[in-house]
Design a protein around this motif. Structure first.
Motif, PDB file in Angstrom:
ATOM      1  N   GLY A  69       1.494  -5.798   3.639  1.00 52.03           N
ATOM      2  CA  GLY A  69       1.923  -5.021   4.796  1.00 52.03           C
ATOM      3  C   GLY A  69       1.413  -3.592   4.741  1.00 52.03           C
TER       4      GLY A  69
ATOM      5  N   THR B 274       5.802  -7.976   8.653  1.00 55.18           N
ATOM      6  CA  THR B 274       6.213  -7.945   7.244  1.00 55.18           C
ATOM      7  C   THR B 274       7.634  -8.468   7.091  1.00 55.18           C
ATOM      8  OG1 THR B 274       4.762  -6.048   6.879  1.00 55.18           O
ATOM      9  CG2 THR B 274       6.453  -6.450   5.227  1.00 55.18           C
TER      10      THR B 274
ATOM     11  N   ILE C  92       3.970  -9.536  -0.308  1.00 58.22           N
ATOM     12  CA  ILE C  92       4.109  -9.327   1.132  1.00 58.22           C
ATOM     13  C   ILE C  92       4.158  -7.840   1.460  1.00 58.22           C
ATOM     14  CG2 ILE C  92       5.706  -9.619   3.074  1.00 58.22           C
ATOM     15  CD1 ILE C  92       6.393 -12.382   1.837  1.00 58.22           C
TER      16      ILE C  92
END
Length: 156
Positions: free
Chosen positions: A88, A126, A84
Motif C-alpha cells: 500500500g 489496503t 499488504i
C-alpha cells in the motif's frame, strides 16, 4: 488441539534361527530391496516421530494427525499484514510521484486527480486487502478447529 497422538509402537522384525540373524549389524541380516512407490509411502507413514518436539513432529507427520495451522496462523497473518501495508505504501508513493510528474509535465488537472485518487483509493484498497487476508486466515483456522473437534467422531 491434538499435539500428542497415541504413541506408536514398532513391530519387531521377524527373525529366523539362522546364524546370520543372530548378528543384527551384519549386512546379511537385512535384505537389500529397492522400495517401490507404495512401499516407500508405507515406510513414510510408519515413521515413529514421537521423539521429535511438537512443531517439528507435526511437520513430518504424514498421517496428518496433528495440525500446525493454529500455531502459525498469527505469524502468517503478521507476514500478510506487513506485506499488504508495504504494498500500500509503495502504491501510494508511486501514484503520488506519477501525479506530481503529470503536474510538472504540463497536465496539472490529470496530476491533481491522480494524487487525489491515491489519497482516496489506496487506503480503501489496503483496508480491503487486510480484511480479506484476515478472513482467509480465520477460515483456515476454523476448518482446523472443526477437524480437531470432530476427530473423536470418526469411525475406526
Amino acid at each position: 488441539m491434538t499435539d500428542s497422538p497415541a504413541p506408536r509402537t514398532r513391530k519387531p522384525k521377524a527373525t529366523t534361527a539362522t546364524p546370520a540373524a543372530a548378528a543384527p549389524d551384519s549386512p546379511a541380516a537385512e535384505p537389500t530391496v529397492s522400495p517401490t512407490a507404495p512401499a516407500l509411502a508405507d515406510q513414510l507413514l510408519a515413521l515413529d516421530v514421537s521423539a521429535v518436539p511438537g512443531f517439528f513432529r507435526a511437520l513430518v507427520d504424514f498421517r496428518f494427525t496433528t495440525f500446525i495451522t493454529r500455531r502459525i496462523a498469527g505469524f502468517i497473518y503478521a507476514i500478510l499484514l506487513v506485506s499488504i501495508l508495504l504494498a500500500g505504501l509503495v502504491a501510494f508513493f508511486s501514484i503520488v510521484v506519477t501525479g506530481v510528474g503529470l503536474m510538472t509535465g504540463g497536465q496539472p488537472v490529470s496530476g491533481v486527480l491522480t494524487v487525489i485518487g491515491a489519497l482516496v483509493l489506496v487506503p480503501i484498497a489496503t483496508l480491503v486487502a487486510v480484511v480479506l487476508a484476515r478472513m482467509i486466515v480465520e477460515v483456515n483456522v476454523a476448518l482446523v478447529a472443526i477437524a480437531e473437534n470432530t476427530a473423536g467422531l470418526r469411525r475406526p
